[in-house]
Design an enzyme around this catalytic site. Structure first.
Site, short mmCIF file in Angstrom:
data_model
loop_
_atom_site.label_atom_id
_atom_site.label_comp_id
_atom_site.label_asym_id
_atom_site.label_seq_id
_atom_site.Cartn_x
_atom_site.Cartn_y
_atom_site.Cartn_z
CG ASP A 262 6.80 10.23 -4.60
OD1 ASP A 262 7.35 10.59 -3.53
OD2 ASP A 262 5.81 9.46 -4.64
CG HIS B 114 -1.81 -1.05 1.42
ND1 HIS B 114 -2.97 -1.11 0.69
CD2 HIS B 114 -1.79 -2.14 2.20
CE1 HIS B 114 -3.63 -2.20 1.03
NE2 HIS B 114 -2.93 -2.85 1.94
N GLY B 115 0.49 2.24 -0.74
CA GLY B 115 1.21 3.50 -0.68
C GLY B 115 0.30 4.59 -0.17
N GLY C 255 -1.27 6.85 -2.07
CA GLY C 255 -2.44 7.04 -2.91
C GLY C 255 -3.21 5.76 -3.17
P1 ATP Z 1 3.78 6.23 -2.87
O1 ATP Z 1 2.33 5.97 -2.98
O2 ATP Z 1 4.09 7.55 -2.28
O3 ATP Z 1 4.51 5.99 -4.16
P2 ATP Z 1 4.92 3.75 -2.01
O4 ATP Z 1 5.91 3.80 -3.14
O5 ATP Z 1 5.41 3.23 -0.73
O6 ATP Z 1 4.34 5.19 -1.78
P3 ATP Z 1 3.16 2.31 -3.80
O7 ATP Z 1 3.72 3.10 -4.94
O8 ATP Z 1 1.67 2.20 -3.71
O9 ATP Z 1 3.66 2.90 -2.41
O10 ATP Z 1 3.79 0.86 -3.84
C1 ATP Z 1 3.55 -0.06 -2.82
C2 ATP Z 1 4.58 -1.16 -2.90
O11 ATP Z 1 4.33 -1.96 -4.05
C3 ATP Z 1 6.01 -0.63 -3.11
O12 ATP Z 1 6.64 -0.38 -1.90
C4 ATP Z 1 6.67 -1.78 -3.84
O13 ATP Z 1 7.24 -2.67 -2.92
C5 ATP Z 1 5.51 -2.46 -4.57
N1 ATP Z 1 5.56 -2.15 -6.02
C6 ATP Z 1 5.16 -1.02 -6.63
N2 ATP Z 1 5.31 -1.10 -7.95
C7 ATP Z 1 5.84 -2.31 -8.21
C8 ATP Z 1 6.25 -3.03 -9.41
N3 ATP Z 1 6.15 -2.47 -10.61
N4 ATP Z 1 6.78 -4.25 -9.27
C9 ATP Z 1 6.89 -4.82 -8.06
N5 ATP Z 1 6.53 -4.22 -6.90
C10 ATP Z 1 6.01 -3.00 -6.96
#
Ligand code: ATP
Ligand code: MG
Length: 341
Positions: free
Chosen positions: A224, A115-116, A118
């Site tokens: 970001d 989860h991030g 957004g």
């Molecule tokens: P933000 O929403 O600010 O970007 P974040 O990067 O922690 O925060 P997300 O972008 O929602 O959150 O991503 C959540 C998690 O999903 C990430 O920490 C990563 O481990 C995983 N993730 C995201 N994109 C990919 C991808 N293309 N391949 C594998 N894992 C991914």
């Protein structure tokens, strides 16, 4: 390919690796590879399998379908007749795939990746494209007009073509949420790795710098940069994700933003103008963080250019071995905590 609007496409070789085709030369190489495969299959009494291609770039099919005809017409008549069925198959599959837009019905969600701020990211399988995806689902309560604006702002992602930037496949709205489909990275993001040895970190840093330089060359600021937006895979590739190409999307997410601004440059926090230097600040903070376990005594000082030079050797093997080992360790720990070992 002067009229081409597709930036590239890919096909799978005999071991399943995706080979990118961007030029006439590569197109010819692909056709001769396919021709020899078909010949081999025929000699072994097998029915030749059609060659599947996977388009990259904007989905405008016509020019892509014309390339093989141009090539075909330049051939000798006997070769022309021999190659005709292959070309027809090729065109059939290219048209089929080019018209395929990813949509929810064709996606099978497999596991939650995280989860991030957004949204939520899932590992998923695209049935028609026959490939694994990462799908980021972001709930957004916005008007249809804004949805359209976001979709058109995301178009630029089709043009991003760098080994240091995550490949964008497609995006679509279903009700009040947008799903953004990208390449899946089996090593996940850097934030989950506890400590990264310097010889690996160096290669990762070089890839991040190259990824950002590429984005800046397209006049895109990342906005970001942080360890969770730096992804690695078992092939040793390092790629950036979640860069802010859509102002509307960034603004819509910002309304519900509850995340950290630990990586943000001071001028960004105080609402001043954002520039390349703000991305650079975030790179510095990110690498300070992931390197924390190794830094002893005084923090590193600028310039760190010799560091970048030292590891600018494109040695993906080092990163690959490290990602594989960490994943193995993580798996063993999981099994241990479940009492299997
Ligand atoms: P933000 O929403 O600010 O970007 P974040 O990067 O922690 O925060 P997300 O972008 O929602 O959150 O991503 C959540 C998690 O999903 C990430 O920490 C990563 O481990 C995983 N993730 C995201 N994109 C990919 C991808 N293309 N391949 C594998 N894992 C991914
Ligand atoms: Mg992210």
């Amino acid at each position: 390919m002067p009229e081409a609007t597709i930036t590239a496409f890919e096909y799978e070789d005999e071991v399943g690796d995706r080979i990118t085709v961007r030029s006439d030369e590569e197109l010819k190489a692909m056709l001769s590879y396919y021709y020899s495969t078909v010949m081999e299959q025929r000699m072994n009494g097998m029915l030749p399998e059609p060659l599947q291609i996977f388009p990259r770039g904007t989905c405008k099919p016509l020019p892509c379908c014309l390339w093989p005809w141009v090539l075909l017409l330049s051939l000798d008549i006997s070769v022309f007749l021999m190659c005709l069925p292959l070309f027809i198959l090729f065109i059939y599959f290219s048209c089929l795939l080019l018209f395929v837009q990813i949509n929810e019905q064709d996606i099978r969600y497999q596991e939650l990746l995280g989860h991030g701020n957004g949204g939520t990211v899932y590992k998923a399988y695209h049935l028609l494209g026959k490939r694994v995806l990462a799908v980021k689902v972001i709930p957004l309560d916005i008007t249809v007009e804004l949805q359209k604006q976001i979709m058109s702002e995301l178009e630029i992602l089709y043009k991003c073509d760098s080994p240091y930037i995550i490949t964008f496949y497609s995006a679509f709205f279903v009700e009040n949420r947008i799903s953004i489909c990208t390449e899946f990275m089996d090593g996940g993001s850097l934030d989950v790795y506890r400590s990264i040895p310097e010889h690996v970190l160096g290669r990762i840093a070089v890839a991040v710098v190259k990824g950002l330089t590429y984005l800046w060359s397209l006049k895109i600021l990342h906005r970001d940069v942080k360890p969770s937006n730096m992804l690695v895979n078992t092939r040793g590739q390092v790629k950036l994700c979640d860069f802010g190409v859509s102002t509307q999307l960034v603004n819509s997410i910002a309304k519900t933003y509850v995340g950290t601004n630990a990586y943000m440059a001071p001028e960004r926090i105080s609402g001043e103008q954002y520039g390349i230097h703000s991305d650079v600040w975030s790179v510095g903070i990110s690498f300070m963080e992931v390197n924390l376990n190794h830094v002893r005594g005084d923090p590193p000082v600028l310039p760190d250019h010799p560091f970048i030079m030292k590891y600018n050797d494109g040695n993906a093997e080092v990163v690959s071995m490290w990602v594989c080992r960490c994943l193995e360790e993580r798996r063993a720990q999981q099994l241990q905590s479940q009492g299997v070992m």
